[in-house]
Write a protein that holds these residues in place. Structure first.
Motif, mmCIF file in Angstrom:
data_model
loop_
_atom_site.group_PDB
_atom_site.id
_atom_site.type_symbol
_atom_site.label_atom_id
_atom_site.label_comp_id
_atom_site.label_asym_id
_atom_site.label_seq_id
_atom_site.Cartn_x
_atom_site.Cartn_y
_atom_site.Cartn_z
ATOM 1 N N ARG A 285 0.853 -1.190 0.000
ATOM 2 C CA ARG A 285 0.000 0.000 0.000
ATOM 3 C C ARG A 285 0.889 1.240 0.000
ATOM 4 N N PRO A 286 0.366 2.412 -0.374
ATOM 5 C CA PRO A 286 1.165 3.642 -0.328
ATOM 6 C C PRO A 286 1.481 4.017 1.124
ATOM 7 N N ALA A 287 2.740 4.004 1.473
ATOM 8 C CA ALA A 287 3.177 4.358 2.827
ATOM 9 C C ALA A 287 4.674 4.588 2.798
ATOM 10 N N GLY A 288 5.177 5.302 3.800
ATOM 11 C CA GLY A 288 6.609 5.503 3.930
ATOM 12 C C GLY A 288 7.100 6.762 3.244
ATOM 13 N N ALA A 289 8.409 6.944 3.298
ATOM 14 C CA ALA A 289 9.073 8.089 2.672
ATOM 15 C C ALA A 289 10.070 7.564 1.650
ATOM 16 N N ILE A 311 11.582 4.365 3.321
ATOM 17 C CA ILE A 311 11.713 4.281 4.776
ATOM 18 C C ILE A 311 10.327 4.068 5.370
ATOM 19 N N LEU A 312 10.168 2.947 6.082
ATOM 20 C CA LEU A 312 8.869 2.581 6.644
ATOM 21 C C LEU A 312 8.743 2.925 8.127
ATOM 22 N N SER A 322 5.214 10.806 4.146
ATOM 23 C CA SER A 322 6.620 11.209 4.098
ATOM 24 C C SER A 322 6.917 12.351 5.062
ATOM 25 N N GLY A 323 5.919 13.218 5.318
ATOM 26 C CA GLY A 323 6.110 14.326 6.240
ATOM 27 C C GLY A 323 6.358 13.900 7.675
#
Length: 469
Positions: A285-289, A311-312, A322-323
């Motif tokens: 899924r969309p997550a992390g930086a 980076i999770l 990401s913020g």
């Protein structure tokens, strides 16, 4: 029949009245909170001397029509008028955090002030000394003379929850001790150009003059400093943002002890992971930086972080947006250890990195310069590229990549690529030459999200696109 209708209407009216009483009974009474907290909330005004514009010109005679050589003679002979100055005033709020007179407010309330005045609820005024200010968090610490002054109770913004009642006290438009209330709309908001503050979003009415004032929970504890609003009219529109008190107190303590604020730094440029990027990098899924750029010689580079890593989590704390990453890393002390969970080439890895100190000037990005070496290649993307010169590689601090020389009609134009952009990665593969680029483009899959890492004006970002069937 009429009597029955009247009876039912009466019953409905009683029921509605009862529901109204219950609803009002559920609303909080802010009176005790305001009575206890108000004595420690102050009004802050500043004065700043500015040059008086147009004064010298107003004293000059009309020299039109005089030849230039004589005009210069007349101008030199004119007596110099002393520069007059006018005073610019600003108005904001603040609150006393210690009995000996330390006051918290926003940096933008007192920035560039020649004089800072603090007015207490009893209308007495004191001149304040600026202990220190931190523009990155928009927090300033002031000091007034006093002993046994009223103080606020400091709470915890970490424990705050969305939907919780909060109260603001401040001086909007100069109206001292104005009370407004609302709820917490969200936590951890990232705002443009505000990377190191996870803002508290509320629907509390905040207007000019509220800046620097306290945000209270129902226990009468300060949980934030009212700082910004989103507005199209210049006034309140339902979106207010406060600096979490945990962040503000950490800044205040550093300013008081060291006179400056130190923050952790990884040395990376990151971006959000959207649905297409998540698919491209093999994420569920969309997550992390997503790491778009790694600063040469920075903590991330020394710790083995690479471009394309997602980076999770940091020290077990999940990075959903990401913020979240700058907030977490910025709060860490330089020299501390960070355990990063990342996804690289579809596999999860753990990296241990020594956190560095954020450079004070913030100038941590490379910039592009130099001329390209001709070696063009036309391809399915509709783009011509050339090899990077040694000077370009050195300026950009990269070992490979190709620079776009020309754009024709095709996918490249549709995704917004421009001449001068540098492509360093395509479909998760590093691009070290025009030959490599041409081969990767040739093998690109159709109708599937493909990622591309692009450097523009020294900043890196990933973009995605799909080639049609």
């Amino acid at each position: 029949m009429i009597l029955r209708r009247n009876f039912l209407a009466a019953v409905a009216g009683v029921a509605l009245f009862g529901q109204t009483l219950i609803a009002h009974a559920d609303l909080p009474d802010f009176t005790p909170l305001v009575e206890d907290a108000s004595p420690a909330v102050v009004n802050i005004s500043t004065k700043q001397k500015q040059p008086m514009r147009g004064h010298a010109q107003a004293q000059m005679p009309d020299l039109e029509g005089i030849p230039p050589m004589f005009r210069e003679f007349f101008e030199r002979g004119m007596p110099q008028q002393p520069e007059r100055r006018r005073e610019a005033q600003s108005l904001g709020s603040g609150f006393i955090i210690s009995e000996d007179g330390y006051v918290l407010t926003n940096n933008h309330v007192v920035a560039d002030a020649d004089e800072i005045m603090v007015r207490l609820p009893d209308r007495s005024e004191m001149q304040a000394k600026l202990v220190g200010a931190d523009p990155r968090s928009d927090v300033a610490l002031l000091k007034i003379e006093g002993d046994g002054l009223p103080t606020v109770k400091i709470g915890s913004s970490e424990a705050l929850k969305a939907g919780e009642w909060v109260v603001a006290i401040g001086s909007p438009f100069g109206f001292d001790h104005t009370v407004t209330a609302g709820v917490v709309s969200a936590k951890g908001r990232s705002l443009p150009n505000e990377s190191y503050v996870p803002f508290i979003q509320t629907d509390v009415a905040i207007n000019p003059g509220n800046s620097g004032g306290p945000l209270f929970n129902l226990d009468g504890e300060v949980v934030g400093i009212n700082s910004q609003i989103f507005t199209r009219s210049g006034g309140f529109m339902g979106l207010s943002f406060a600096i979490p008190i945990d962040v503000a107190m950490d800044v205040a303590n550093q300013l008081r002890e060291d006179g400056k604020v130190s923050r952790g730094w990884l040395g990376v440029v990151i971006q959000e992971v959207n649905k297409d990027l998540a698919e491209s990098f093999g994420l569920e899924r969309p997550a992390g930086a997503l790491v778009a750029q790694v600063m040469d010689g920075g903590p991330a580079a020394k710790g083995g972080l690479k471009v394309g890593d997602v980076i999770l989590s940091v020290n077990g704390k999940a990075i959903d947006m990401s913020g979240d990453l700058p907030h977490l890393v910025g709060a860490m002390k330089p020299g501390s250890k960070a355990k990063l969970e990342v996804v690289r080439d579809g596999q999860r890895k753990t990296l241990n990195i020594d956190i560095g100190a954020l450079p004070e000037d913030g100038d941590v990005l490379a910039s592009a310069d130099g001329s390209s070496i001709k070696s063009q290649s036309n391809n399915r993307l509709g783009v011509s590229v050339t090899e990077l010169s040694d000077a370009q590689r050195q300026a950009l601090e990269i070992s490979g990549g190709v620079v776009i020389n020309d754009i024709s009609q095709g996918p490249a134009a549709m995704i917004g690529l421009r001449p001068g952009d540098v492509i360093t990665h395509l479909n998760n593969e590093a691009i070290d030459s025009v030959k490599t680029f041409s081969q990767v483009v040739k093998d690109l899959p159709k109708n599937r999200s493909v990622s591309m890492r692009v450097l523009r004006d020294g900043r890196a970002s990933f973009i995605t696109f799909k080639l049609p069937k």
